[in-house]
Write a protein that holds these residues in place. Structure first.
Motif, PDB file in Angstrom:
ATOM      1  N   ALA A 186       0.847  -1.184   0.000  1.00  0.00           N
ATOM      2  CA  ALA A 186       0.000   0.000   0.000  1.00  0.00           C
ATOM      3  C   ALA A 186       0.885   1.237   0.000  1.00  0.00           C
ATOM      4  O   ALA A 186       2.080   1.171   0.272  1.00  0.00           O
ATOM      5  CB  ALA A 186      -0.873  -0.021   1.248  1.00  0.00           C
ATOM      6  N   GLU A 187       0.276   2.367  -0.288  1.00  0.00           N
ATOM      7  CA  GLU A 187       1.061   3.602  -0.337  1.00  0.00           C
ATOM      8  C   GLU A 187       1.669   3.937   1.013  1.00  0.00           C
ATOM      9  O   GLU A 187       1.203   3.487   2.042  1.00  0.00           O
ATOM     10  CB  GLU A 187       0.142   4.728  -0.778  1.00  0.00           C
ATOM     11  N   LYS A 188       2.692   4.767   0.975  1.00  0.00           N
ATOM     12  CA  LYS A 188       3.363   5.119   2.221  1.00  0.00           C
ATOM     13  C   LYS A 188       2.397   5.883   3.121  1.00  0.00           C
ATOM     14  O   LYS A 188       1.534   6.604   2.657  1.00  0.00           O
ATOM     15  CB  LYS A 188       4.597   5.967   1.928  1.00  0.00           C
ATOM     16  N   VAL A 189       2.569   5.660   4.418  1.00  0.00           N
ATOM     17  CA  VAL A 189       1.668   6.310   5.372  1.00  0.00           C
ATOM     18  C   VAL A 189       2.454   7.337   6.183  1.00  0.00           C
ATOM     19  O   VAL A 189       3.680   7.314   6.204  1.00  0.00           O
ATOM     20  CB  VAL A 189       1.061   5.269   6.342  1.00  0.00           C
ATOM     21  N   GLN A 224       8.832  -1.219   6.410  1.00  0.00           N
ATOM     22  CA  GLN A 224       9.694  -0.196   5.808  1.00  0.00           C
ATOM     23  C   GLN A 224       9.110   0.282   4.478  1.00  0.00           C
ATOM     24  O   GLN A 224       9.131   1.471   4.161  1.00  0.00           O
ATOM     25  CB  GLN A 224      11.098  -0.768   5.599  1.00  0.00           C
ATOM     26  N   ASN A 225       8.558  -0.665   3.708  1.00  0.00           N
ATOM     27  CA  ASN A 225       7.928  -0.284   2.439  1.00  0.00           C
ATOM     28  C   ASN A 225       6.724   0.616   2.640  1.00  0.00           C
ATOM     29  O   ASN A 225       6.327   1.352   1.742  1.00  0.00           O
ATOM     30  CB  ASN A 225       7.514  -1.523   1.649  1.00  0.00           C
ATOM     31  N   LEU A 226       6.122   0.522   3.836  1.00  0.00           N
ATOM     32  CA  LEU A 226       4.992   1.416   4.145  1.00  0.00           C
ATOM     33  C   LEU A 226       5.482   2.791   4.583  1.00  0.00           C
ATOM     34  O   LEU A 226       4.681   3.701   4.799  1.00  0.00           O
ATOM     35  CB  LEU A 226       4.136   0.816   5.267  1.00  0.00           C
ATOM     36  N   GLY A 227       6.781   2.914   4.793  1.00  0.00           N
ATOM     37  CA  GLY A 227       7.327   4.208   5.191  1.00  0.00           C
ATOM     38  C   GLY A 227       7.755   4.271   6.647  1.00  0.00           C
ATOM     39  O   GLY A 227       8.117   5.338   7.146  1.00  0.00           O
ATOM     40  N   ILE A 235      -2.675 -11.065  14.956  1.00  0.00           N
ATOM     41  CA  ILE A 235      -2.432 -10.621  13.567  1.00  0.00           C
ATOM     42  C   ILE A 235      -1.804 -11.786  12.798  1.00  0.00           C
ATOM     43  O   ILE A 235      -0.715 -12.246  13.149  1.00  0.00           O
ATOM     44  CB  ILE A 235      -1.480  -9.395  13.538  1.00  0.00           C
ATOM     45  N   LEU A 236      -2.491 -12.244  11.774  1.00  0.00           N
ATOM     46  CA  LEU A 236      -2.005 -13.402  11.005  1.00  0.00           C
ATOM     47  C   LEU A 236      -0.721 -13.050  10.247  1.00  0.00           C
ATOM     48  O   LEU A 236      -0.647 -12.003   9.604  1.00  0.00           O
ATOM     49  CB  LEU A 236      -3.087 -13.841  10.014  1.00  0.00           C
ATOM     50  N   ASN A 237       0.281 -13.944  10.338  1.00  0.00           N
ATOM     51  CA  ASN A 237       1.522 -13.698   9.591  1.00  0.00           C
ATOM     52  C   ASN A 237       1.263 -13.637   8.091  1.00  0.00           C
ATOM     53  O   ASN A 237       0.377 -14.324   7.569  1.00  0.00           O
ATOM     54  CB  ASN A 237       2.517 -14.842   9.815  1.00  0.00           C
ATOM     55  N   GLY A 238       2.073 -12.859   7.406  1.00  0.00           N
ATOM     56  CA  GLY A 238       2.074 -12.880   5.950  1.00  0.00           C
ATOM     57  C   GLY A 238       3.281 -13.682   5.481  1.00  0.00           C
ATOM     58  O   GLY A 238       4.068 -14.176   6.291  1.00  0.00           O
ATOM     59  N   ILE A 239       3.433 -13.816   4.161  1.00  0.00           N
ATOM     60  CA  ILE A 239       4.632 -14.494   3.662  1.00  0.00           C
ATOM     61  C   ILE A 239       5.435 -13.531   2.794  1.00  0.00           C
ATOM     62  O   ILE A 239       4.899 -12.573   2.242  1.00  0.00           O
ATOM     63  CB  ILE A 239       4.315 -15.805   2.890  1.00  0.00           C
ATOM     64  N   GLU A 240       6.724 -13.807   2.694  1.00  0.00           N
ATOM     65  CA  GLU A 240       7.610 -12.995   1.852  1.00  0.00           C
ATOM     66  C   GLU A 240       7.423 -13.471   0.413  1.00  0.00           C
ATOM     67  O   GLU A 240       7.908 -14.547   0.037  1.00  0.00           O
ATOM     68  CB  GLU A 240       9.059 -13.179   2.333  1.00  0.00           C
ATOM     69  N   THR A 241       6.717 -12.697  -0.375  1.00  0.00           N
ATOM     70  CA  THR A 241       6.359 -13.178  -1.710  1.00  0.00           C
ATOM     71  C   THR A 241       7.508 -13.096  -2.719  1.00  0.00           C
ATOM     72  O   THR A 241       7.385 -13.603  -3.825  1.00  0.00           O
ATOM     73  CB  THR A 241       5.138 -12.407  -2.248  1.00  0.00           C
ATOM     74  N   ASP A 242       8.617 -12.475  -2.344  1.00  0.00           N
ATOM     75  CA  ASP A 242       9.794 -12.536  -3.219  1.00  0.00           C
ATOM     76  C   ASP A 242      10.508 -13.871  -3.028  1.00  0.00           C
ATOM     77  O   ASP A 242      11.235 -14.348  -3.897  1.00  0.00           O
ATOM     78  CB  ASP A 242      10.797 -11.426  -2.873  1.00  0.00           C
ATOM     79  N   TRP A 247       2.221  -9.671   3.146  1.00  0.00           N
ATOM     80  CA  TRP A 247       2.092  -8.868   4.362  1.00  0.00           C
ATOM     81  C   TRP A 247       1.183  -7.651   4.174  1.00  0.00           C
ATOM     82  O   TRP A 247       0.967  -6.894   5.128  1.00  0.00           O
ATOM     83  CB  TRP A 247       3.475  -8.399   4.834  1.00  0.00           C
ATOM     84  N   ASP A 248       0.675  -7.447   2.949  1.00  0.00           N
ATOM     85  CA  ASP A 248      -0.102  -6.231   2.655  1.00  0.00           C
ATOM     86  C   ASP A 248      -1.030  -5.830   3.798  1.00  0.00           C
ATOM     87  O   ASP A 248      -1.001  -4.710   4.287  1.00  0.00           O
ATOM     88  CB  ASP A 248      -0.964  -6.437   1.398  1.00  0.00           C
ATOM     89  N   LYS A 249      -1.892  -6.784   4.200  1.00  0.00           N
ATOM     90  CA  LYS A 249      -2.927  -6.456   5.187  1.00  0.00           C
ATOM     91  C   LYS A 249      -2.337  -6.465   6.604  1.00  0.00           C
ATOM     92  O   LYS A 249      -2.571  -5.544   7.389  1.00  0.00           O
ATOM     93  CB  LYS A 249      -4.048  -7.488   5.051  1.00  0.00           C
ATOM     94  N   SER A 250      -1.567  -7.500   6.915  1.00  0.00           N
ATOM     95  CA  SER A 250      -1.100  -7.660   8.304  1.00  0.00           C
ATOM     96  C   SER A 250      -0.104  -6.586   8.706  1.00  0.00           C
ATOM     97  O   SER A 250      -0.073  -6.157   9.872  1.00  0.00           O
ATOM     98  CB  SER A 250      -0.509  -9.044   8.501  1.00  0.00           C
ATOM     99  N   ALA A 251       0.723  -6.104   7.768  1.00  0.00           N
ATOM    100  CA  ALA A 251       1.675  -5.038   8.119  1.00  0.00           C
ATOM    101  C   ALA A 251       0.892  -3.788   8.526  1.00  0.00           C
ATOM    102  O   ALA A 251       1.279  -3.072   9.462  1.00  0.00           O
ATOM    103  CB  ALA A 251       2.603  -4.746   6.940  1.00  0.00           C
ATOM    104  N   LEU A 252      -0.229  -3.565   7.851  1.00  0.00           N
ATOM    105  CA  LEU A 252      -1.060  -2.402   8.223  1.00  0.00           C
ATOM    106  C   LEU A 252      -1.650  -2.573   9.625  1.00  0.00           C
ATOM    107  O   LEU A 252      -1.807  -1.601  10.361  1.00  0.00           O
ATOM    108  CB  LEU A 252      -2.185  -2.194   7.202  1.00  0.00           C
TER     109      LEU A 252
END
Ligand code: ADP
Ligand code: GLC
Length: 504
Positions: free
Chosen positions: A15-18, A52-55, A270-277, A489-494
């Motif tokens: 998602a965009e930086k916050v 970090q990608n979220l800012g 908060i459910l873990n996400g996975i590293e999609t790279d 991690w899109d949702k869980s990082a938020l």
């Protein structure tokens, strides 16, 4: 009028930086790809990067094991840490994880961390006798960095995010000793490991004797790192919503359920996400052929290559069951043993990668000896093979008795390898059983056991085999349902960000 150009959708990774100006120190005893024994490393490698990608201005703190110091880029010394228990001084190093640009601070102490062996035990699997000191120092350094004694002038955390018992003393040191405004969060990845040590360590680690009480870090006469974390942290999270509830019961709280209950409504799951790279069949460099939900043919080649590599009969139609796991009571793989021969005689194959309890290792090795060409058991830790098993198998077996989150079932979903699981913790939150309704609404992505028993596991595998053998279209759909889920991690990082914000 010029017709509007139809543009291909732009892939935005996160998602965009916050707007979040607080600094976060993420403390962990293992971080992929620097050092890993299990899922904690996967999370500690990928969640900070997503934040970090979220800012978010985030740094990791980890012990300076040789493999960590060797792998960090642009490593430099940034200060001396003083007043540490027993060792007095250590050097603070700063580097970055290649490709991610995530900053990592490592505590350099030859006497504590620069040894052969793993992060918790020696080459023979014996726990290091001074683990209380090794992780007491990790906890203390995290607290120092948040307070007035910090050697860093230009970077001081507002939030210290602790993970598991190895960092459990941090909130205690922060509250009881360091003069800090920073807030502490502890994420609980596994209540089975609590870091309990003889009471003498209270003085050795410089903790106040007055807090060695029930309303503090005492637990049945011992010093409990995890209890300290839970007791003194400003916020608590677990790695799935179901586990957040389960740990407040005697069955899953491992003795700390009472304390957890007193903070029940605050515990955030908060459910873990996975590293999609890293875990993505479309780009996985460990595979001879990549594949995706819409182009799944490559999975057949990966299966065939895996069968060849592991000495299994090269049979495209034999249902190949996969296991990648610590071989411990938690993971419930003993439940597979009583009926394994029956499943093999019915035409299944088994590819197992794991290590752990001797009884389990030898039981699976015996089955492998008795079934050449049908069972492959690899004892040990092997990152590339774990990807190949995940990708090449037809179904993934994970009958855990408890599972705070579990990453392997998520990898199974991403790789078109439907997981067969027990309904607990993160498994219950991520695997949707296949039945008439879930087939119809296209949510089915695996198979869920009715209870924890060998019979229930067998029944669940037989249900999966029935679909696998007879209903190609439905099987494809189940694979597709899992593969097209957003497991990142899109949702869980938020959600973590919201938790940080709630503390500000
Ligand atoms: P846990 O952390 O409880 O062991 P998870 O499912 O959260 O369980 O994470 C396990 C992680 O460790 C996954 O990344 C899995 O692939 C990896 N893993 C477990 N055993 C092995 C092994 N023998 N070789 C390679 N990777 C392994
Ligand atoms: C622990 C848990 C596992 C979880 C991992 C990462 O190792 O056993 O379920 O996925 O931590 O949070």
């Amino acid at each position: 009028m010029t017709p509007l150009k139809v543009l291909a959708p732009i892939k935005v990774k996160y998602a965009e930086k916050v707007m979040f100006t607080k600094k976060v120190l993420f403390v962990s005893s293992e971080v992929f790809p620097l050092i890993k024994t299990g899922g904690l490393a996967d999370v500690s490698g990928s969640l900070p990067s997503a934040l970090q990608n979220l800012g978010v201005d985030i740094r990791i703190l980890i012990p300076g094991y040789p493999t960590v110091l060797n792998q960090l880029s642009d490593l430099q010394s940034i200060g001396m840490l003083n007043n540490l228990p027993v060792i007095e001084h250590a050097e603070l190093m700063l580097g970055t994880i290649k490709d991610t640009q995530v900053k990592v601070m490592a505590i350099k102490s030859a006497s504590l961390y620069e040894r052969d062996g793993g992060p918790y035990s020696d080459v023979h699997g014996e726990e290091w006798p001074d683990n209380a000191l090794r992780f007491g120092v990790l906890s203390k350094v995290a607290a120092i960095l948040s307070g007035a004694q910090t050697p860093l002038q230009d970077w001081q955390p507002d939030i210290v995010h602790c993970n598991d018992w190895q960092t459990g003393l941090t909130p205690a040191y922060m509250k009881l000793q360091e003069n800090t405004e920073a807030k502490a969060i502890i994420s609980l990845h596994n209540m089975a490991f609590q870091g309990c040590f003889p009471s003498e360590w209270v003085a050795t680690l410089g903790l106040p004797a007055s807090s060695f009480i029930m309303e503090g870090f005492e637990y049945h006469g011992q010093l409990s790192f995890l209890k300290a974390g839970i007791y003194y942290a400003d916020a608590i999270s677990t790695v799935s919503p179901s586990y957040a509830k389960e740990i407040q019961t005697a069955e899953f709280g491992f003795g700390l359920e009472g304390l957890l209950k007193t903070r029940g409504s605050e515990i955030k799951g908060i459910l873990n996400g996975i590293e999609t790279d890293e875990w993505n069949p479309e780009i996985d460099t460990h595979l001879i052929k990549t594949f995706s939900a819409s182009k799944i043919a490559g999975k057949k080649q990966v299966k065939s290559a895996l069968q060849k590599k592991l000495g299994l009969n090269n049979d495209a139609n034999a249902p190949l069951l996969g296991v990648v796991s610590r071989l411990t009571h938690q993971k419930g793989l003993d439940l597979l043993l009583p009926n394994m021969q029956y499943l093999l005689d019915a035409g299944c194959q088994l590819a197992l990668l794991g290590s752990g309890e001797n009884v389990l290792e030898s039981a699976f090795l015996t089955i492998a000896d008795q079934n050449p060409g049908r069972v492959s058991v690899t004892i040990g830790y092997n990152e590339p093979l774990s990807h190949q098993v995940m990708a090449g198998c037809d179904m993934f077996i994970m009958p855990s008795r408890f599972e705070p989150c579990g990453l392997n079932q998520l990898y199974g979903l991403a790789y078109g390898t439907p997981p067969i699981v027990n309904a607990t913790g993160g498994l219950a939150d991520s695997v949707i059983d296949t039945n008439r309704i879930t087939i119809k609404d296209k949510t089915a992505n695996g198979f869920v056991m009715a209870e924890v028993s060998a019979e229930a596991l067998l029944a669940c595998i037989l249900r999966a085999l029935e679909v696998f053998n007879d209903e190609t279209k439905i099987w494809r759909q189940i694979q597709k349902n899992g593969m097209s889920q957003n497991l990142s991690w899109d949702k869980s990082a938020l959600e973590y960000l919201a938790l940080y914000q709630s503390l500000s």
